[in-house]
Design an enzyme around this catalytic site. Structure first.
Site, PDB file in Angstrom:
ATOM      1  N   TYR A 184       5.894  -9.657  20.715  1.00  0.00           N
ATOM      2  CA  TYR A 184       4.475  -9.966  20.965  1.00  0.00           C
ATOM      3  C   TYR A 184       4.119 -10.305  22.198  1.00  0.00           C
ATOM      4  CZ  TYR A 184      -0.675 -10.230  19.776  1.00  0.00           C
ATOM      5  OH  TYR A 184      -2.058 -10.060  19.522  1.00  0.00           O
ATOM      6  N   LYS A 229       2.112   6.610  -4.328  1.00  0.00           N
ATOM      7  CA  LYS A 229       2.783   7.759  -3.276  1.00  0.00           C
ATOM      8  C   LYS A 229       3.423   7.036  -2.403  1.00  0.00           C
ATOM      9  CE  LYS A 229       1.688  12.173  -2.681  1.00  0.00           C
ATOM     10  NZ  LYS A 229       0.967  13.123  -3.442  1.00  0.00           N
TER      11      LYS A 229
HETATM   12  C1  LIG Z   1       0.585  14.501  -8.958  1.00  0.00           C
HETATM   13  C2  LIG Z   1      -0.710  14.397  -7.907  1.00  0.00           C
HETATM   14  O1  LIG Z   1      -1.012  14.552  -7.051  1.00  0.00           O
HETATM   15  C3  LIG Z   1      -2.047  14.445  -9.165  1.00  0.00           C
HETATM   16  O2  LIG Z   1      -1.940  14.533 -10.483  1.00  0.00           O
HETATM   17  O3  LIG Z   1      -3.196  14.481  -8.510  1.00  0.00           O
HETATM   18 MG   LIG Z   2      -2.892  14.064  -6.162  1.00  0.00          MG
END
Ligand SMILES: CC(=O)C(=O)O
Ligand SMILES: [Mg+2]
Ligand SMILES: NC(=O)C1=CN([C@@H]2O[C@H](COP(=O)(O)OP(=O)(O)OC[C@H]3O[C@@H](n4cnc5c(N)ncnc54)[C@H](OP(=O)(O)O)[C@@H]3O)[C@@H](O)[C@H]2O)C=CC1
Length: 753
Positions: free
Chosen positions: A44, A99
């Site tokens: 920093y 995700k």
């Molecule tokens: C797998 C996915 O991205 C969905 O089912 O929306």
């Molecule tokens: Mg999806």
């Protein structure tokens, strides 16, 4: 979830998984040391000013001085969360976090979820566009049609980094890969197949566009939405994207449209396809029911109605998972690595072909072993499994090449073979092996005895073990165990096999067995009766010995040494082997095996050599080529000391055994693990840093393992008990339910032997 098939976990377990420990699924970890004042001054102000000025002078250096180049934003407004509908930005967060972790797990891409609280297209676009400096790529997710089309198109035009709406193109790529192979298997040509697409949203429109681009004829596709067939001239709930696919047809319902159809592509909602609807499809119909979390039709329902069908879903618990997780991590990996300015059609088609080809190649030994024979190219295997380690090599390479050939790569890769090698090194084979071990347990379920069946954590592990389909838990405990299982949400607790020493009809035989074994070691029959009645580890171990289970898990209620003493009264080491314990330190890209961390206080040279051989075998089973270091405070005898003899002699013992792995010692841990230090000993017979550490004695070994478990950054697995005549695992007293399940899976699958 509570569908009628293949139940894998309860709703309670899904919530616990997310809430236990640190809530959610991600955290941020510094990639540089932050220990000293000097580190902070560099990280920093004032040190950070230097890269600031460098980036201001040359923006491309942001890729050298910041995390931008490996960082993807997973962005949603929650308007089409899986197939659950519009539940808002906040409710989409678990999916987007999920995700993000899949990006990391499968392709070592760092990803962060961003949920935007707006359904206004322009505000959404502006917000994302403003984020361009932060990220190397943008993964749009679960945004409903038709807004998603405008959002993605506009952002692609305005931004200079890849913008990819995964529900559209990721799904289209995987669907295309699956369809290529399903057509091959059923002898169809793309130009002839009659397709019915159910759903006219983000995923459905993109899939339809891609398969039409690959040769499926416009006139052979009928698309349906909630109002039925989208036909030319329809006015109800239409938009320009649906109009583009309106069919010249007299059919008006999904049922009518499906008569004689070759392919059903479902990207709509759970249960939308009824068994009677598939009855009139063509011979060997191809049914992709891809709605999540529950498909349009379950595979058992579809197969009951049409035994000649090839069926795929978006789920991991059925064969043929057509899910975008097979694509997005690897597509972004390739795009980021060549600093592509976008993800174009050439890159998408290259990815689809790479994935389709992989399913047709010979399945790797470890994947085949885990899944059983049906996992060679065929109706139940048209698409590779998401954790197939080859995806990480083949797909990014295909995508990177296509980006270079189509002129969107700003940093072309000069040596593709070196790139392929580097990709291989980014992932830790242990994680694939662990995943495969779980799959293997499902394919070859075993009986695992949980000796401490009254403990809540053990009951939770047993429930997860059974509901995951990994095998049959056999519980040792009192008669109130069923009530307690019920309290944990089990609907049919009586179906759990329970053994209670107070009333088990097996007890007389068990006493005979134990007395036979111990009579010449000074035990009376009465001692044996008492042990069987009062000691659950002895009771459990005798059940194991008598063949009532394939493996046993214990260790939660007593110390390791105490438990081991009890187990040893009943179970011997395997003939000719030295039993010992292994701890595994599992990082993103490496695993280090450490042994013996649990049993032999001062191993002899022979024992050290045995431990090295046994650990090297386990390392190989887990996908690592072993490089063994015999650890000491000394390196090649310097400094001299009293305790070095055994360690140095162990190297000599291995010399005499002609083993097939690298080993060296004595050496200090920094020499074993740090290539710079190792380079000071050019004669050393290790071709790289050691990944198997053989400890000189129990003091240092057990202390090190526990320190790492409590303080270390990497995940620690173990101890795994190796070398016993039956598969017994003694878990640490602090184990969580999922740690116990992992040990049970490793024990049942023969990895920990
Ligand atoms: C797998 C996915 O991205 C969905 O089912 O929306
Ligand atoms: Mg999806
Ligand atoms: N397996 C995978 O990898 C992926 C699966 N999906 C799944 O695809 C589905 C759609 O996602 P997405 O395109 O993002 O969502 P959208 O909201 O953009 O689209 C949903 C579409 O489904 C239609 N639909 C809903 N219910 C029915 C029904 N009973 N019969 C016919 N059509 C119906 C809607 O019709 P209308 O236009 O009339 O409202 C709409 O066209 C979800 O279930 C999602 O989980 C998505 C991405 C990847």
């Amino acid at each position: 979830m509570s569908d009628d098939s293949n139940v894998q976990f309860s709703e309670r377990e899904a919530l616990l998984f997310h809430s236990e420990g640190r809530p959610g699924k991600i955290e941020i970890i510094a990639s540089k040391p932050m220990a000293t004042q000097r580190d902070l001054a560099l990280a920093y102000s004032p040190g950070v000013a230097v890269p600031v000025l460098a980036i201001a002078a040359d923006p491309a250096t942001a890729y050298d001085y910041t995390a931008k180049g490996n960082l993807v934003a997973v962005i949603s407004n929650g308007t089409a969360i899986l197939g659950l509908g519009n539940l808002g930005a906040l409710a989409s967060k678990p999916v987007m976090e999920g995700k993000a972790v899949l990006f990391k797990r499968f392709a070592d891409v760092d990803a962060i979820d961003i949920e935007l609280k707006t359904e206004d297209v322009d505000r959404f676009i502006d917000a994302v566009e403003l984020m361009e400096p932060s990220f190397g790529g943008i993964n749009l997710e679960d945004i409903k049609a038709p807004e998603c089309f405008i959002i993605e198109q506009t952002l692609r035009e305005r931004m200079n980094i890849p913008v990819f709406h995964d529900d559209q193109h990721g799904t289209a790529i995987i669907t295309a890969a699956g369809l290529i192979n399903a057509c091959l298997l059923t002898g169809r040509h793309m130009s002839e197949v009659k397709v019915v697409v159910n759903g006219a949203g983000a995923a459905a429109i993109a899939c339809t566009e891609l398969i039409k681009a690959m040769g499926v004829r416009h006139d052979n596709v009928i698309m349906c939405d909630r109002s039925g067939v989208i036909y030319q001239g329809r006015t109800e709930s239409m938009d320009q994207w649906k109009s583009a696919h309106a069919a010249n047809t007299t059919t008006r319902t999904l049922t009518e449209a499906l008569v004689g159809a070759d392919v059903f592509l479902g990207l709509s909602a759970a249960g939308a396809l009824k068994p009677e609807m598939v009855k009139d499809m063509a011979a060997r119909p191809i049914i992709f029911a891809m709605a999540n979390p529950d498909p349009e039709i379950t595979p058992p329902e579809a197969m009951a109605a049409r035994p000649d069908a090839i069926v795929a879903t978006g789920r991991s618990d059925y064969p043929n998972q057509v899910n975008n997780v097979l694509g997005f991590p690897f597509i972004f990996r390739g795009a980021l690595d060549v600093r592509a300015t976008g993800i174009n059609d050439a890159m998408k088609i290259a990815a689809a072909n790479a994935i389709a080809e992989l399913a047709r190649e010979r399945v790797p030994e470890e994947v085949a072993a885990a899944y059983g024979v049906q996992h060679s190219f065929g109706p139940a295997y048209i698409i590779p499994a998401p954790f197939d380690p080859r995806l990480m090599e083949n797909v990014p390479v295909a995508v990177a090449k296509a980006a270079m050939d189509s002129g969107v790569a700003t940093k072309p890769i000069l040596d593709m073979e070196a790139y392929r090698q580097k990709l291989r090194g980014r992932l830790n084979p242990t994680t694939s092996v662990l995943t495969l071990a779980y799959e293997g347990a499902r394919a070859h379920p075993k009986r695992v005895l949980f000796a401490e069946g009254e403990e809540e954590v053990v009951m939770r592990a047993a429930i997860a073990f059974r509901e995951g389909g990994y095998g049959t838990p056999v519980l040792v405990g009192r008669d109130d165990v069923p009530d307690r299982l019920k309290a944990l949400g089990v609907a049919d607790p009586e179906s759990y096999e329970l053994h209670n020493s107070r009333n088990s009809p097996l007890v007389p035989d068990m006493v005979d067995f134990l007395y036979e074994r111990l009579q010449r070691r000074g035990y009376l029959r009465r001692d044996c009766e008492r042990m069987i009645n009062q000691d659950r580890n002895i009771f459990g171990a005798v059940l194991l010995q008598m063949g009532h289970a394939d493996a046993m898990i214990t260790g939660i209620t007593r110390t390791y040494a105490h438990t081991m003493r009890e187990v040893r009264r009943v179970i011997d080491p395997e003939v000719g082997r030295t039993p010992f314990g292994i701890h595994l330190m599992v990082g993103q890209s490496h695993t280090v095996f450490m042994a013996d961390t649990t049993i032999n206080e001062r191993p002899s040279a022979e024992e050290l050599a045995d431990i090295a051989e046994g650990t090297a075998t386990v390392a190989r089973r887990m996908g690592h080529e072993p490089r063994v270091a015999f650890l000491s405070y000394s390196t090649f005898g310097n400094p001299e000391g009293r305790w070095l003899e055994n360690i140095r002699a162990a190297v000599g013992v291995l010399d005499g055994r002609n083993v097939s792995f690298e080993y060296e010692g004595d050496m200090a841990p920094d020499v074993a693990l740090n290539p710079k230090q190792l380079a000071n000993y050019p004669f050393a017979r290790l071709s790289g840093p050691a990944n198997v550490l053989i400890m000189p004695g129990l003091q240092s070994a057990n202390i090190s393992a526990k320190l790492l478990r409590e303080l270390g950054g990497d995940a620690v697995i173990g101890p795994m008990l190796v070398g016993m005549e039956k598969s017994v695992q003694i878990a640490p007293m602090t184990s969580t339910a999922s740690e116990l399940v992992t040990l049970a899976v490793l024990a049942a699958g023969g990895i920990a032997r």
